[in-house]
Design an enzyme around this catalytic site. Structure first.
Site, PDB file in Angstrom:
ATOM      1  N   LYS A  91       7.333  11.984  -3.797  1.00 29.86           N
ATOM      2  CA  LYS A  91       8.075  12.512  -2.657  1.00 29.86           C
ATOM      3  C   LYS A  91       8.030  14.037  -2.597  1.00 29.86           C
ATOM      4  O   LYS A  91       8.339  14.619  -1.572  1.00 29.86           O
ATOM      5  CB  LYS A  91       9.503  11.992  -2.665  1.00 29.86           C
ATOM      6  CG  LYS A  91       9.528  10.494  -2.389  1.00 29.86           C
ATOM      7  CD  LYS A  91      10.876   9.988  -1.969  1.00 29.86           C
ATOM      8  CE  LYS A  91      10.806   8.543  -1.512  1.00 29.86           C
ATOM      9  NZ  LYS A  91      10.583   7.610  -2.639  1.00 29.86           N
TER      10      LYS A  91
HETATM   11  C1  LIG Z   1      10.289   6.355  -2.453  1.00 32.96           C
HETATM   12  C2  LIG Z   1       9.519   5.741  -3.529  1.00 32.96           C
HETATM   13  C3  LIG Z   1       8.719   4.617  -3.293  1.00 32.96           C
HETATM   14  C4  LIG Z   1       8.664   3.930  -1.960  1.00 32.96           C
HETATM   15  O1  LIG Z   1       7.989   4.714  -0.985  1.00 32.96           O
HETATM   16  P1  LIG Z   1       8.182   4.427   0.570  1.00 32.96           P
HETATM   17  O2  LIG Z   1       7.408   5.484   1.245  1.00 32.96           O
HETATM   18  O3  LIG Z   1       9.642   4.483   0.859  1.00 32.96           O
HETATM   19  O4  LIG Z   1       7.623   3.062   0.805  1.00 32.96           O
HETATM   20  C5  LIG Z   1       7.976   4.126  -4.350  1.00 32.96           C
HETATM   21  N1  LIG Z   1       8.029   4.684  -5.575  1.00 32.96           N
HETATM   22  C6  LIG Z   1       8.793   5.760  -5.834  1.00 32.96           C
HETATM   23  C7  LIG Z   1       8.830   6.308  -7.214  1.00 32.96           C
HETATM   24  C8  LIG Z   1       9.550   6.332  -4.822  1.00 32.96           C
HETATM   25  O5  LIG Z   1      10.304   7.392  -5.085  1.00 32.96           O
END
Ligand SMILES: *Cc1c(COP(=O)(O)O)cnc(C)c1O
Length: 436
Positions: free
Chosen positions: A108
């Site tokens: 993220k």
């Molecule tokens: C947010 C997140 C996901 C999921 O991603 P999306 O874009 O919401 O589908 C998967 N793994 C981790 C570690 C995350 O922080």
């Protein structure tokens, strides 16, 4: 100029600046680019020699066009992506795309840092303070908060479900301080998301200048396309079926991958991996969407019962489930299977994967069962550093994980949060208080 329309009304179009600063359209829809730009043959021919930042500039300029000048865009990119995203090959067929080398050790960081820089660019010179609301099921909060940390004129409120994220994740959110406020909500992640969504469409909150920073913001989606191109550079040329396995929750990561494909990147199949919160897997199977309350799992950043980016995927494929099935395979796995996969990967490949990546590994394995292995080149998206889930590894014998120093540091600090119930009125009153 590229316009962005609302998924609730195709005639409701705004420019990028408005789409980024509003986050969500007035009618409650999500913003989408009015078309997906196609990259040139030339770009793909030279892809292998482009750096990550060159790829980022080429792609983002297609979406941003003249709304941010090239020099400014270049410095936004340089500021945002000062960490690598390598592919580690487990064997001849499968590689792990490590997306956890950013400051908060999760993928993220890509979206959050780019969005924060773009917003900082757009509000430079404004007199009014901007309030960012972000609901997190784990990793979003710290990534977004980190992206905005110390940005002038911006205050960030991070809503997280009390007792439902790991101790490490909670520390990362509640020890930042400065312009970052942690709101501990007595409820689920879906409650947090509902509070945020409601606040955005509440006209009585207009006076406090709200903006969103969840995966629904278009400025988080665009940079998530970049690493698909970067990973593709690492795949040996040949007549392979190319698959990308994506650990999925709100489906932002998957949506970005689909956009990369529609821009021309030759990915054959996306594997949407879900944990027991398998609403999307069921949707692919039945063509019907049955949202439900999320339940807690070891891969908790994927604990989503009503995936917000699904409407975008439907838009990309004109709501045709058959077209969606052509490019997406989906499978779900429970916690027991996740723990087994972590152990299996560790003993077979001497690699420590995090619980989210483990689910993606399982789903890709399921997909290739009915295929000729020799024809596959697969990339598993590893979305977080295993050290963020040290409690999970306590359940498994014999796997040592190293704690990165920036994580160690925040674990020693004291938690600071404000507790609120999941009642909207209470949340709203809190926001309307001055000097909170
Ligand atoms: C947010 C997140 C996901 C999921 O991603 P999306 O874009 O919401 O589908 C998967 N793994 C981790 C570690 C995350 O922080």
């Amino acid at each position: 100029m590229m316009n962005y329309y609302s998924t609730n009304d195709h005639n409701n179009k705004v420019n990028l600046r408005t789409a980024v600063m509003k986050g969500l359209a007035k009618d409650g829809g999500l913003f989408m680019p009015e078309f997906i730009p196609k990259l040139t043959k030339d770009f793909f021919q030279n892809l292998s020699v482009y750096s990550f930042n060159e790829i980022a500039l080429e792609i983002s300029s297609r979406f941003i066009e003249d709304e941010i000048g090239e020099t400014d865009l270049q410095s936004i990119i340089e500021r945002s992506f000062d960490f690598p995203s390598p592919v580690v090959w487990l064997n001849e067929y499968f590689g792990v795309l490590e997306l956890f080398h950013g400051p908060t050790l999760a993928f993220k960081d890509f979206g959050a840092r780019f969005m924060a820089s773009v917003m900082g660019h757009f509000i430079a010179g404004d007199s009014k303070e901007l309030n960012i609301l972000v609901a997190t099921s784990g990793d979003t909060g710290s990534a977004v908060a980190n992206g905005f940390l110390g940005v002038e004129g911006i205050k960030v409120f991070v809503l997280y479900p009390s007792g439902q994220i790991s101790n490490t994740q909670e520390k990362q959110i509640t020890t930042i301080g400065k312009n970052i406020v942690a709101l501990e909500i007595e409820g689920t992640f879906d409650d947090c998301q509902r509070l945020v969504k409601k606040a955005f469409v509440d006209s009585e909150l207009k006076s406090i200048h709200l903006s969103s920073a969840n995966s629904i913001n278009i400025a988080r989606l665009i940079p998530q396309t970049f690493y698909y191109f970067e990973a593709y550079k690492n795949i040996p040329k040949g007549d392979h079926e190319i698959i990308f396995s994506v650990p999925s929750g709100n489906l932002g990561n998957l949506t970005a991958g689909l956009i990369a494909k529609l821009m021309g990147l030759p990915i054959n199949k996306f594997i949407a991996a879900t944990n027991s919160n398998d609403v999307f897997t069921q949707y692919i199977r039945s063509g019907k969407l049955n949202t439900r309350k999320s339940e807690r799992t070891l891969s908790n950043a994927m604990d989503v019962g009503d995936p917000s980016n699904l409407v975008r995927i439907m838009e990309l494929f004109e709501n045709k489930i058959d077209l969606i099935r052509d490019v997406i395979f989906s499978e779900s796995f429970n916690d027991t299977q996740t723990l087994q996969a972590i152990t299996e990967i560790n003993s077979n490949y001497n690699y420590v994967i995090d619980p989210h990546g483990a689910v993606a590994y399982l789903a890709s394995k399921e997909y290739i069962k009915s295929r000729d292995h020799n024809k596959i080149k697969g990339v598993i998206l590893e979305t977080a550093h295993p050290a963020k889930f040290s409690d999970v590894y306590e359940l498994i014998k014999g796997i040592e994980i190293e704690m990165p120093s920036r994580l160690k540091e925040c674990l020693t600090k004291d938690k600071k949060s404000i507790k609120l119930s999941s009642d909207y009125k209470e949340f709203k009153d809190f926001l309307l208080q001055k000097d909170n």
